[in-house]
Write a protein that holds these residues in place. Structure first.
Motif, PDB file in Angstrom:
ATOM      1  N   LEU A 118       0.844  -1.208   0.000  1.00 35.67           N
ATOM      2  CA  LEU A 118       0.000   0.000   0.000  1.00 35.67           C
ATOM      3  C   LEU A 118       0.875   1.252   0.000  1.00 35.67           C
ATOM      4  O   LEU A 118       0.595   2.225  -0.706  1.00 35.67           O
ATOM      5  CB  LEU A 118      -0.910   0.016   1.235  1.00 35.67           C
ATOM      6  N   ILE A 145       2.902   1.611  -3.358  1.00 37.02           N
ATOM      7  CA  ILE A 145       2.053   2.022  -4.472  1.00 37.02           C
ATOM      8  C   ILE A 145       1.691   3.497  -4.319  1.00 37.02           C
ATOM      9  O   ILE A 145       1.334   4.169  -5.288  1.00 37.02           O
ATOM     10  CB  ILE A 145       0.810   1.104  -4.564  1.00 37.02           C
ATOM     11  N   VAL A 163      -6.381  -2.101   6.597  1.00 32.42           N
ATOM     12  CA  VAL A 163      -5.926  -0.841   6.025  1.00 32.42           C
ATOM     13  C   VAL A 163      -6.217  -0.833   4.529  1.00 32.42           C
ATOM     14  O   VAL A 163      -6.008  -1.820   3.835  1.00 32.42           O
ATOM     15  CB  VAL A 163      -4.405  -0.661   6.264  1.00 32.42           C
ATOM     16  N   LYS A 164      -6.738   0.303   4.089  1.00 36.76           N
ATOM     17  CA  LYS A 164      -7.072   0.437   2.667  1.00 36.76           C
ATOM     18  C   LYS A 164      -6.222   1.525   2.033  1.00 36.76           C
ATOM     19  O   LYS A 164      -5.590   2.325   2.734  1.00 36.76           O
ATOM     20  CB  LYS A 164      -8.553   0.797   2.523  1.00 36.76           C
ATOM     21  N   LEU A 165      -6.286   1.574   0.719  1.00 38.78           N
ATOM     22  CA  LEU A 165      -5.508   2.580  -0.003  1.00 38.78           C
ATOM     23  C   LEU A 165      -5.919   3.995   0.402  1.00 38.78           C
ATOM     24  O   LEU A 165      -5.085   4.898   0.516  1.00 38.78           O
ATOM     25  CB  LEU A 165      -5.688   2.379  -1.516  1.00 38.78           C
TER      26      LEU A 165
END
Lengths: 156, 265
Positions: free
Chosen positions: B48, B51, B144-146
């Protein structure tokens, strides 16, 4: 052949949708999928494989811990917490839910309840493992045929 | 997991998993130290962050993190000159918790200015309060997300990497190549956020934030909360010595909100 790839892609889309509909996978799996690209083409396979290894280890630890004469519920809870965390990180919703129920039994210090929960978590784990292996195999087939993995639209 | 101190299965350089350290064209990228005992979570957070155009060093424990920073007793830092722009740590870890790690970082004169973000699978209000009060920039509920990582990038950019600059008086950084330019367009001339605004930002990450020069508008009500921030569970009836058991939840948040003149629903 283009038709072949198209068919595989449609199969994938349908299969994936069914996993979401059955609550086996959730949106977090899409997050992982979106992190995969040409520079990291094996990302999902890598993470899922780690999850499998980790889960097997934890399930074994849980069976061992619950087999003791004096069960250490703190230790059991710690293992369940880890499994809950990793299943949540890959979007394995039913495994995660089974872990939540398991933690309640730990809090109650209920050995029988915990054993039932372990059974349930194990069942859900092998279910998601089976499904993910099929899904990932489909994805690999598409990539090998030169196609790209269709993006799933947001699940409402 | 990873009890034998192994940081990552894939790379074991000096015991730390540091990537892209030698590439000079990445010199302007933010460097994040990620701390999590779960291997699966470490791989995910590392990806994450990468990126999102960050350099990442991932370690598996608080003590490893302190070792990397040179804050342990042996004062052995792997790379002295490598600056850390943000530390993101799991709360619940065996040995030293993320909270304890943050306290140690905040107590150190060399590293107290580094923003610290806490992650936890449990959305416990008292835990969130405690972390924010101790100086955490944000608290992320796992998974956890982007979008979470994009949000915390804002904290990194406010930490100007050129020497001699204090927080809150930063000059604009140049945009990162090939990366989302959204975060670079955020206002940088903002004072350190108050606890009230941190809590506000925590629960309304996608709401247009009020100008940092004034407190959150009283017109914003607290309900409905976004679906990504579920209400905490009721406290456990029996006290538990496990560091990760649900904590009893004080009404501190309500007090803080009241002091900011926001009407609860």
């Amino acid at each position: 052949m283009d038709g072949g790839v198209g068919l595989l892609q449609r199969q994938l889309v349908d299969y994936r949708a069914s996993l979401f509909n059955e609550g086996i996978l959730n949106e977090q799996f899409n997050q992982l999928q979106s992190l995969q690209d040409e520079s990291n083409p094996d990302f999902v396979v890598e993470v899922v494989s780690l999850f499998f290894e980790d889960s097997v280890r934890l399930l074994n630890e849980l069976a061992k811990s619950l087999d003791q004469r004096n069960v250490d519920f703190k230790k059991v809870d710690a293992h369940v917490h880890q499994l809950k965390g990793s299943s949540s990180s890959i979007g394995a919703q039913r495994v995660q839910n089974a872990c939540i129920a398991f933690r309640s039994c730990c809090e109650e210090k209920n050995v029988e309840g915990c054993l039932k929960c372990l059974q349930q978590v194990t069942k859900e784990y092998y279910l998601v493992k089976n499904k993910l292996e099929i899904l990932l195999k489909l994805e690999q087939q598409i990539l090998a045929a030169g196609g790209s993995i269709p993006v799933q639209s947001e699940v409402i | 997991m990873a009890r034998n101190g192994v940081v990552s299965r894939r790379r074991r350089t000096e015991g730390f998993d540091s990537s892209d350290l030698s590439k000079s064209d990445h010199a302007q990228q933010a460097h994040v130290l990620a701390v999590d005992d779960s291997l699966v979570d470490r791989i995910v957070i590392e990806r994450l962050l990468k990126i999102s155009c960050c350099k990442v060093t991932a370690v598996d424990s608080g003590s490893r993190a302190l070792q990397f920073l040179g804050l342990d007793d042996e004062k052995s830092s792997v790379v002295d000159s490598l600056k850390v722009d943000l530390i993101i740590t799991d709360y619940c870890m065996p040995g030293m918790s993320g909270y304890e790690l943050m306290k140690k970082i905040k107590e150190s004169s060399a590293f107290k200015e580094i923003p610290v973000v806490i992650m936890s699978s449990e959305n416990v209000l008292s835990r969130i309060d405690r972390c924010l009060e101790e100086g955490a920039e944000d608290f992320i509920v796992k998974p956890v997300k982007l979008s979470d990582v994009k949000r915390i990038k804002n904290y990194m950019i406010r930490e100007d990497r050129s020497s001699g600059e204090d927080r809150g008086t930063n000059s604009r950084k140049r945009p990162r190549d090939g990366c989302d330019s959204l975060s670079s367009s955020q206002s940088l001339n903002s004072p350190p956020p108050s606890l009230e605004s941190k809590l506000f930002n925590r629960f309304y990450p996608t709401v247009l934030r009020p100008s940092p020069s004034k407190p959150p508008s009283p017109l914003f009500s607290l309900s409905p909360l976004p679906s990504s921030s579920p209400l905490p569970r009721s406290p456990s009836p029996t006290p538990s010595s496990s560091p990760c058991a649900p904590l009893d939840s004080p009404t501190r948040r309500v007090k803080l909100i009241n002091s900011a003149h926001v009407m609860p629903s």
